[in-house]
Each structure stands twice: as structure tokens, then as C-alpha cells.
Enzyme design. Structure first.
Site, short mmCIF file in Angstrom:
data_model
loop_
_atom_site.label_atom_id
_atom_site.label_comp_id
_atom_site.label_asym_id
_atom_site.label_seq_id
_atom_site.Cartn_x
_atom_site.Cartn_y
_atom_site.Cartn_z
N LYS A 13 33.00 7.18 5.32
CA LYS A 13 33.79 6.29 4.45
C LYS A 13 35.14 5.96 5.09
CE LYS A 13 33.72 9.22 0.97
NZ LYS A 13 32.97 10.33 1.61
N ARG A 88 35.62 9.56 -8.28
CA ARG A 88 34.74 10.65 -7.85
C ARG A 88 34.10 11.35 -9.04
NH1 ARG A 88 36.96 12.01 -2.72
NH2 ARG A 88 35.77 13.62 -1.65
N ARG A 127 34.50 16.60 13.54
CA ARG A 127 35.58 15.67 13.19
C ARG A 127 36.94 16.24 13.60
NH1 ARG A 127 36.02 13.36 7.30
NH2 ARG A 127 35.73 15.53 6.72
N ARG A 160 40.41 19.49 10.10
CA ARG A 160 40.76 19.63 8.69
C ARG A 160 40.38 21.01 8.18
NH1 ARG A 160 38.83 14.30 5.41
NH2 ARG A 160 38.17 15.88 3.93
N ARG A 171 31.68 21.44 -0.93
CA ARG A 171 31.99 20.03 -1.21
C ARG A 171 30.71 19.22 -1.46
NH1 ARG A 171 35.30 18.59 3.89
NH2 ARG A 171 35.38 16.49 3.02
P1 AP5 Z 1 34.60 10.14 8.09
O1 AP5 Z 1 34.71 8.64 8.19
O2 AP5 Z 1 35.82 10.93 8.27
O3 AP5 Z 1 33.81 10.52 6.75
P2 AP5 Z 1 34.22 10.44 5.22
O4 AP5 Z 1 33.05 9.90 4.47
O5 AP5 Z 1 35.53 9.71 5.06
O6 AP5 Z 1 34.35 11.99 4.93
P3 AP5 Z 1 35.44 12.84 4.17
O7 AP5 Z 1 35.09 14.28 4.46
O8 AP5 Z 1 36.82 12.41 4.49
O9 AP5 Z 1 35.09 12.50 2.74
P4 AP5 Z 1 35.40 13.30 1.52
O10 AP5 Z 1 34.97 12.31 0.51
O11 AP5 Z 1 34.79 14.63 1.38
O12 AP5 Z 1 36.96 13.67 1.70
P5 AP5 Z 1 38.28 13.08 1.06
O13 AP5 Z 1 39.29 13.02 2.11
O14 AP5 Z 1 38.00 11.87 0.26
O15 AP5 Z 1 33.46 10.58 9.14
C1 AP5 Z 1 33.15 11.96 9.32
C2 AP5 Z 1 32.98 12.23 10.83
O16 AP5 Z 1 31.81 11.55 11.31
C3 AP5 Z 1 34.15 11.72 11.69
O17 AP5 Z 1 34.36 12.62 12.72
C4 AP5 Z 1 33.65 10.35 12.22
O18 AP5 Z 1 34.22 10.03 13.48
C5 AP5 Z 1 32.15 10.59 12.33
N1 AP5 Z 1 31.37 9.38 12.02
C6 AP5 Z 1 31.62 8.46 11.04
N2 AP5 Z 1 30.65 7.50 11.03
C7 AP5 Z 1 29.77 7.85 12.02
C8 AP5 Z 1 28.54 7.25 12.48
N3 AP5 Z 1 28.06 6.12 11.93
N4 AP5 Z 1 27.89 7.88 13.50
C9 AP5 Z 1 28.40 9.03 14.05
N5 AP5 Z 1 29.55 9.62 13.65
C10 AP5 Z 1 30.22 9.05 12.64
O19 AP5 Z 1 38.64 14.24 0.01
C11 AP5 Z 1 39.04 15.50 0.43
C12 AP5 Z 1 39.39 16.35 -0.80
O20 AP5 Z 1 40.47 15.74 -1.55
C13 AP5 Z 1 38.26 16.52 -1.83
O21 AP5 Z 1 37.39 17.58 -1.49
C14 AP5 Z 1 39.07 16.80 -3.10
O22 AP5 Z 1 39.53 18.14 -3.12
C15 AP5 Z 1 40.30 15.89 -2.94
N6 AP5 Z 1 40.09 14.56 -3.55
C16 AP5 Z 1 40.07 13.37 -2.90
N7 AP5 Z 1 39.84 12.36 -3.77
C17 AP5 Z 1 39.69 12.92 -4.98
C18 AP5 Z 1 39.39 12.42 -6.28
N8 AP5 Z 1 39.18 11.10 -6.48
N9 AP5 Z 1 39.30 13.29 -7.31
C19 AP5 Z 1 39.51 14.61 -7.13
N10 AP5 Z 1 39.77 15.18 -5.92
C20 AP5 Z 1 39.86 14.34 -4.86
#
Ligand code: AP5
Ligand code: ZN
Length: 216
Positions: A13, A88, A127, A160, A171
Site C-alpha cells: 500500500k 481499518r 523491508r 520497523r 498484525r
Molecule cells: P509496503 O508498501 O511498505 O506495504 P504496506 O502495505 O504499506 O505495509 P504496512 O506494513 O506499512 O501496512 P500496515 O497496514 O500494516 O502498516 P501501517 O503503517 O498502516 O511494502 C512492504 C514491503 O514489500 C516493502 O519492503 C516494499 O518495498 C515491498 N514491496 C511492495 N510492493 C512489492 C511488490 N509488488 N513486489 C515485491 N516487493 C514489494 O500501520 C502500522 C500500525 O499503525 C498498525 O499496526 C496500527 O498499530 C497503527 N495504525 C495505522 N493506521 C491505523 C488505523 N487506521 N487504526 C488503528 N491503528 C492504526
């Protein structure tokens, strides 16, 4: 253009959000990035968010909703925005709809990046992220030009805290129980679009453009 990005942790994402935001010139609003910035700056919000994030749990709805409400009031969202990591929970989605309806607006597209579980652990353990600007890399699939250095701002990349295997598994559980129901929610509204997130980064982006349209 008002878009939501859906998909499990590690689906790509954040990676796609950067490209979408550049192409369509809309702000990329990532609740995860905002929490991480607050953690880096040591704010009260950061301390609170960290206590949940490190365990792989969601930050409470009221905290997250207030954060997004105030972000969406900023001027740069007038012509649209891309939400990444929000909503979410069903409650977050309902509040967002109510908020937009006050201005006679609505989400136009909910983009689901589909990736099977087998890919996720590999993506998340490889990552590396920039603690300064939030850019995301992968040791194998999307390495920076200079090892461990951010292409955009030159900072040293880090892993991270919540990318440890046990936290990733937690998660994924949380995603299944609390976030997956959003797929049905947006499907019923007729705005859900799916992309195959197992392809290469540029191929996933091409698929997204074919859905969103090529005009800016
Ligand atoms: P990446 O693009 O970083 O993936 P992502 O989907 O953004 O993954 P996240 O782990 O950031 O998502 P998340 O939803 O768990 O975390 P968030 O920060 O929102 O890609 C991942 C890896 O793969 C990278 O190394 C990339 O280079 C590689 N890659 C990407 N595409 C690829 C492809 N096509 N082929 C090969 N490699 C590829 O949330 C973190 C925490 O914050 C949550 O756990 C929660 O505690 C809190 N939080 C955030 N939002 C909320 C909310 N709305 N409500 C409550 N808590 C929240
Ligand atoms: Zn950077």
C-alpha cells in the site's frame, strides 16, 4: 479523486501510494506514517501509538479518527486525497463516510491490493524504511541506490519495530478480524476494485492506472 487503499500489512500500500500521489497530484495520507512521525518526535500521541503499534494492535478508534478528521480539514485535500491504512475498522469507515457526506462528498474508489499470506512475511522482513521521510524499500525487491541509504533524503534506513515475525503474525490476525470486513463494506457500495499485488511493483502500478484512468 478520493481513494482508499486496502490490503493486508505488507501488501504494498505505502509503495503504491507514493506513485499514485505523484501521478494524480493528491496528498498521500498514511495513518501509520503519521503515528511513526509522532513516535520519532516523541509527542504524547507518539508515546500512546507506540504502546499499541509495537504489539501489532490497532491504535484506539477515537484517537485515529480525530487525527484523520483534522488532517482532512487541511486545504491540500480539497481536490482529493489518498488514504493509506485508514479506515481499518467498520466504525472508522462509517465515521469517514459521515464526515465526507457533510460536504456532499464520498469515497470514489476503494482499491484492494490482494496478496496471499506466503508473500507477506518475506516482504515485511526485507523491508527497510526511512525514519526521516517515510520512504519504504526492500532489500531484494526495491533496494535503494546506495545500500541502507534513503534515495530521497540520504538518511540511514532502519527496520520497523513491528516488522519482527511475531508482531507481523499478530498484525495479520488483527487484519483478518478487524479490517477484512471492510472489503464487503466497500463491495456493497459498488466502489471496490481489486489489483493483483503479487506482480512486480511497476506492474501493480500499471494495473492501478488502468483502474483510476490515465488522466491526472
Ligand atoms: P509496503 O508498501 O511498505 O506495504 P504496506 O502495505 O504499506 O505495509 P504496512 O506494513 O506499512 O501496512 P500496515 O497496514 O500494516 O502498516 P501501517 O503503517 O498502516 O511494502 C512492504 C514491503 O514489500 C516493502 O519492503 C516494499 O518495498 C515491498 N514491496 C511492495 N510492493 C512489492 C511488490 N509488488 N513486489 C515485491 N516487493 C514489494 O500501520 C502500522 C500500525 O499503525 C498498525 O499496526 C496500527 O498499530 C497503527 N495504525 C495505522 N493506521 C491505523 C488505523 N487506521 N487504526 C488503528 N491503528 C492504526
Ligand atoms: Zn528519506
Amino acid at each position: 479523486m478520493r481513494i482508499i487503499l486496502l490490503g493486508p500489512p505488507g501488501a504494498g500500500k505505502g509503495t503504491q501510494a507514493q506513485s499514485i500521489s505523484n501521478k494524480y497530484v493528491i496528498p498521500h495520507i498514511s495513518t501509520g506514517d503519521i503515528f511513526r512521525m509522532n513516535i520519532t518526535e516523541g509527542t504524547e500521541l507518539g508515546v500512546l501509538a507506540k504502546s499499541y503499534m509495537d504489539k501489532g494492535l490497532l491504535v484506539p478508534d477515537d484517537v485515529t479518527i480525530n487525527l484523520v478528521k483534522s488532517r482532512l480539514k487541511e486545504k491540500d485535500t480539497k481536490n482529493g486525497f489518498l488514504l493509506d491504512g485508514f479506515p481499518r475498522t467498520i466504525h472508522q469507515a462509517e465515521v469517514l463516510d459521515e464526515l465526507l457526506a457533510e460536504d456532499h462528498e464520498a469515497i470514489e474508489t476503494a482499491l484492494l491490493i490482494k496478496v496471499p499470506r506466503a508473500f507477506i512475511i518475506m516482504r515485511m522482513t526485507g523491508r527497510r524504511v526511512c525514519p526521516n521521510c517515510g520512504a519504504s524499500y526492500h532489500l531484494e525487491f526495491n533496494p535503494p541506490m546506495i545500500s541502507q541509504i534513503c534515495d530521497d533524503c540520504g538518511s540511514n534506513l532502519i527496520q520497523r519495530e513491528d516488522d519482527k515475525k511475531e508482531t507481523v503474525l499478530e498484525r495479520l490476525e488483527i487484519y483478518d478480524f478487524q479490517t477484512k470486513p471492510l472489503i464487503d463494506y466497500y463491495e456493497k457500495k459498488g466502489i471496490l476494485k481489486e489489483v493483483d499485488g503479487t506482480k512486480a511493483i511497476n506492474e501493480v502500478f500499471e494495473e492501478i492506472i488502468s483502474i483510476l484512468g490515465d488522466n491526472k
